[in-house]
Write a protein that holds these residues in place. Structure first.
Motif, PDB file in Angstrom:
ATOM      1  N   THR A   5       0.842  -1.188   0.000  1.00 22.40           N
ATOM      2  CA  THR A   5       0.000   0.000   0.000  1.00 22.40           C
ATOM      3  C   THR A   5       0.883   1.246   0.000  1.00 22.40           C
ATOM      4  N   VAL A   6       0.262   2.419  -0.045  1.00 26.76           N
ATOM      5  CA  VAL A   6       0.978   3.696  -0.007  1.00 26.76           C
ATOM      6  C   VAL A   6       0.233   4.630   0.937  1.00 26.76           C
ATOM      7  N   ASP A   7       0.953   5.584   1.493  1.00 22.79           N
ATOM      8  CA  ASP A   7       0.339   6.526   2.430  1.00 22.79           C
ATOM      9  C   ASP A   7      -0.613   7.494   1.730  1.00 22.79           C
ATOM     10  N   ASP A   8      -0.266   7.896   0.500  1.00 27.18           N
ATOM     11  CA  ASP A   8      -1.076   8.888  -0.204  1.00 27.18           C
ATOM     12  C   ASP A   8      -1.238   8.455  -1.664  1.00 27.18           C
ATOM     13  N   VAL A   9      -2.392   7.891  -2.006  1.00 23.95           N
ATOM     14  CA  VAL A   9      -2.596   7.402  -3.373  1.00 23.95           C
ATOM     15  C   VAL A   9      -2.623   8.540  -4.386  1.00 23.95           C
ATOM     16  N   LEU A  10      -2.847   9.770  -3.930  1.00 23.74           N
ATOM     17  CA  LEU A  10      -2.975  10.891  -4.866  1.00 23.74           C
ATOM     18  C   LEU A  10      -1.658  11.237  -5.556  1.00 23.74           C
ATOM     19  N   VAL A  11      -0.540  10.675  -5.076  1.00 23.96           N
ATOM     20  CA  VAL A  11       0.738  10.907  -5.749  1.00 23.96           C
ATOM     21  C   VAL A  11       0.958   9.917  -6.887  1.00 23.96           C
ATOM     22  N   LEU A  12       0.064   8.936  -7.045  1.00 24.80           N
ATOM     23  CA  LEU A  12       0.242   7.881  -8.041  1.00 24.80           C
ATOM     24  C   LEU A  12      -0.316   8.292  -9.395  1.00 24.80           C
ATOM     25  N   PRO A  13       0.171   7.643 -10.474  1.00 20.57           N
ATOM     26  CA  PRO A  13      -0.468   7.834 -11.787  1.00 20.57           C
ATOM     27  C   PRO A  13      -1.930   7.401 -11.725  1.00 20.57           C
ATOM     28  N   ASP A 163      10.376 -14.374  -8.646  1.00 20.34           N
ATOM     29  CA  ASP A 163       9.981 -13.917  -7.318  1.00 20.34           C
ATOM     30  C   ASP A 163       9.737 -12.417  -7.415  1.00 20.34           C
ATOM     31  N   ILE A 164       8.465 -12.035  -7.398  1.00 23.26           N
ATOM     32  CA  ILE A 164       8.065 -10.640  -7.578  1.00 23.26           C
ATOM     33  C   ILE A 164       7.735 -10.053  -6.213  1.00 23.26           C
ATOM     34  N   ARG A 165       8.547  -9.109  -5.775  1.00 19.81           N
ATOM     35  CA  ARG A 165       8.317  -8.488  -4.480  1.00 19.81           C
ATOM     36  C   ARG A 165       7.194  -7.461  -4.564  1.00 19.81           C
ATOM     37  N   GLY A 166       6.494  -7.296  -3.455  1.00 23.85           N
ATOM     38  CA  GLY A 166       5.354  -6.399  -3.445  1.00 23.85           C
ATOM     39  C   GLY A 166       5.688  -4.992  -3.876  1.00 23.85           C
ATOM     40  N   ASP A 167       6.905  -4.527  -3.539  1.00 23.89           N
ATOM     41  CA  ASP A 167       7.258  -3.150  -3.893  1.00 23.89           C
ATOM     42  C   ASP A 167       7.683  -2.998  -5.352  1.00 23.89           C
ATOM     43  N   GLN A 168       7.620  -4.103  -6.129  1.00 26.49           N
ATOM     44  CA  GLN A 168       7.958  -4.031  -7.548  1.00 26.49           C
ATOM     45  C   GLN A 168       6.732  -3.818  -8.435  1.00 26.49           C
ATOM     46  N   VAL A 169       5.532  -4.043  -7.914  1.00 22.63           N
ATOM     47  CA  VAL A 169       4.343  -3.944  -8.750  1.00 22.63           C
ATOM     48  C   VAL A 169       4.084  -2.486  -9.117  1.00 22.63           C
ATOM     49  N   ALA A 170       3.431  -2.275 -10.262  1.00 22.11           N
ATOM     50  CA  ALA A 170       3.036  -0.924 -10.668  1.00 22.11           C
ATOM     51  C   ALA A 170       1.818  -0.496  -9.862  1.00 22.11           C
ATOM     52  N   LEU A 171       1.848   0.704  -9.318  1.00 18.59           N
ATOM     53  CA  LEU A 171       0.754   1.218  -8.497  1.00 18.59           C
ATOM     54  C   LEU A 171       0.068   2.379  -9.206  1.00 18.59           C
ATOM     55  N   LEU A 172      -1.256   2.306  -9.273  1.00 15.91           N
ATOM     56  CA  LEU A 172      -2.066   3.332  -9.930  1.00 15.91           C
ATOM     57  C   LEU A 172      -3.241   3.671  -9.035  1.00 15.91           C
ATOM     58  N   THR A 173      -3.934   4.741  -9.384  1.00 16.69           N
ATOM     59  CA  THR A 173      -5.179   5.061  -8.704  1.00 16.69           C
ATOM     60  C   THR A 173      -6.188   5.569  -9.735  1.00 16.69           C
ATOM     61  N   THR A 174      -7.348   5.953  -9.255  1.00 16.17           N
ATOM     62  CA  THR A 174      -8.430   6.441 -10.101  1.00 16.17           C
ATOM     63  C   THR A 174      -8.419   7.969 -10.110  1.00 16.17           C
ATOM     64  N   PRO A 175      -9.186   8.613 -10.999  1.00 20.42           N
ATOM     65  CA  PRO A 175      -9.171  10.083 -11.045  1.00 20.42           C
ATOM     66  C   PRO A 175      -9.471  10.744  -9.706  1.00 20.42           C
ATOM     67  N   ASP A 176     -10.318  10.125  -8.866  1.00 24.05           N
ATOM     68  CA  ASP A 176     -10.646  10.732  -7.568  1.00 24.05           C
ATOM     69  C   ASP A 176      -9.848  10.141  -6.417  1.00 24.05           C
ATOM     70  N   GLY A 177      -8.913   9.220  -6.713  1.00 23.58           N
ATOM     71  CA  GLY A 177      -8.106   8.622  -5.663  1.00 23.58           C
ATOM     72  C   GLY A 177      -8.849   7.629  -4.790  1.00 23.58           C
ATOM     73  N   GLY A 178      -9.953   7.090  -5.276  1.00 22.42           N
ATOM     74  CA  GLY A 178     -10.779   6.197  -4.465  1.00 22.42           C
ATOM     75  C   GLY A 178     -10.342   4.747  -4.445  1.00 22.42           C
ATOM     76  N   ALA A 179      -9.277   4.407  -5.175  1.00 19.87           N
ATOM     77  CA  ALA A 179      -8.852   3.012  -5.225  1.00 19.87           C
ATOM     78  C   ALA A 179      -7.344   2.933  -5.424  1.00 19.87           C
ATOM     79  N   LEU A 180      -6.773   1.838  -4.943  1.00 22.42           N
ATOM     80  CA  LEU A 180      -5.376   1.512  -5.200  1.00 22.42           C
ATOM     81  C   LEU A 180      -5.349   0.312  -6.122  1.00 22.42           C
ATOM     82  N   ILE A 181      -4.672   0.457  -7.258  1.00 23.16           N
ATOM     83  CA  ILE A 181      -4.588  -0.590  -8.280  1.00 23.16           C
ATOM     84  C   ILE A 181      -3.155  -1.096  -8.306  1.00 23.16           C
ATOM     85  N   ARG A 182      -2.967  -2.388  -8.044  1.00 22.51           N
ATOM     86  CA  ARG A 182      -1.644  -3.012  -8.070  1.00 22.51           C
ATOM     87  C   ARG A 182      -1.563  -3.879  -9.315  1.00 22.51           C
ATOM     88  N   VAL A 183      -0.699  -3.542 -10.249  1.00 17.03           N
ATOM     89  CA  VAL A 183      -0.565  -4.294 -11.496  1.00 17.03           C
ATOM     90  C   VAL A 183       0.585  -5.285 -11.317  1.00 17.03           C
TER      91      VAL A 183
END
Length: 329
Positions: A5-13, A163-183
């Motif tokens: 997870t991240v502290d502030d999703v609004l910094v994500l693409p 072996d894919i570590r959790g901090d390697q996944v691509a992290l995205l959010t939605t236009p309003d920041g209502g979700a965390l998307i882990r690719v």
């Protein structure tokens, strides 16, 4: 359900907002409820794909939700040594720790948010178990194991691990920041996950806040499966209700709509979904237990190779006195 997870999703693409003039929300063909069972040495699972046709699942074969379970000291369980040939296993750990080892000398440890991607290919023996300190202490365990088919041309590819570590996944959010998307693998809105695949697929884990909605861009030539890990919400243009342990099979289109109910249970305060899609292989499948081939003759050859030790042998230190290889169930 921490994963990564991240502290502030609004910094994500951010994924782009859905434009109804240029895109289509994929309808929901059916919603199924996973029956519960036990796997390996007795850990509880939900069989997420039960009752869904292979035509709709292709290129996926099988999905188990392992746990979510709080083990007492001495209770954590794993699997015995077992063979694989002809497909890939993708093990995603949300809570807890799992060690894995194979007959070729590979192995490692995966924990919160990690993915262990094993291409069995031509075949190997494999074991998965909690580490000794977790068996002694007990604790929370929750994860998924997805089986991905291999096309005929890759059935005998050399075994390999990612072996894919959790901090390697691509992290995205939605236009309003209502979700965390882990690719985890594939691509979402031009952002690529770290998983390297023989079969073109995309896998993502989404956490959607209460009352929020995600319009997730999705390749039109991929199928689309949304499995609810926890929480309550709705899917599709008609917002069909879904809850923990249910799978939504989608029809054609290029966008997935996933919404979280405004009120959630305290046990699952957000909606968590595992989203899978891939380009169908459309080849014959001959399958029994841990072998997935194209013909019955290839299946019989896999059993013969296993019994003859050609898939590898269990390291001597791990074989109980007097034990021998037994055919898989």
């Amino acid at each position: 359900m921490p994963a990564i997870t991240v502290d502030d999703v609004l910094v994500l693409p951010r994924v782009p907002a859905h434009d109804p003039a240029t895109g289509t929300i994929r309808p929901v063909r059916r919603v199924t409820t996973a029956p519960s069972g036990f796997e390996g040495e007795g850990f509880p699972v939900r069989r997420a794909f039960a009752g869904v046709s292979m035509t709709e699942l292709d290129p996926f074969l099988h999905l188990d939700q392992m746990g979510e379970v709080e083990y007492a000291p001495g209770e954590p369980k794993g699997t015995a040594w077992h063979p694989h040939r002809g497909f890939e296993t993708v093990t995603y750990i949300i809570d807890g720790i799992f060690d894995h080892q194979d007959s070729h000398g590979g192995g490692g440890t995966i924990t919160d948010g990690d993915t262990q991607w094993m291409t069995a290919g031509s075949g190997l023996l494999h074991i998965e178990a909690p580490p000794e300190h977790l068996v002694a202490s007990g604790g929370l365990f929750h994860g998924l194991q997805l089986w991905v088919n291999l096309p005929r041309s890759k059935k005998f590819a050399p075994p390999r691990y990612q072996d894919i570590r959790g901090d390697q996944v691509a992290l995205l959010t939605t236009p309003d920041g209502g979700a965390l998307i882990r690719v985890i693998s594939g691509s979402v809105a031009g952002h690529d996950g770290p998983g390297s695949t023989h079969t073109p697929i995309t896998i993502s884990h989404l956490t959607v806040q209460p009352g929020a909605q995600v319009d997730l861009p999705w390749r039109a030539d991929f199928n689309a499966l949304v499995y609810v890990l926890g929480g309550r919400g709705s899917v599709g243009p008609q917002l069909r209700p879904v809850r923990t342990g249910q799978l939504a099979v989608h029809g054609p289109g290029d966008t997935l709509r996933i919404a979280a109910d405004a009120r959630q249970d305290s046990r699952a305060p957000r909606l968590d979904v595992y989203v899978m899609g891939g380009r169908p292989i459309r080849e014959p499948i001959a399958r029994y237990g841990p072998f997935v081939m194209n013909t019955r003759a290839e299946l019989l050859a896999a059993f013969e190779d296993y019994q003859a030790g050609r898939l590898g042998v269990v390291p001597a230190a791990d074989v109980p006195h007097g034990a021998g290889q037994q055919p898989p169930r």
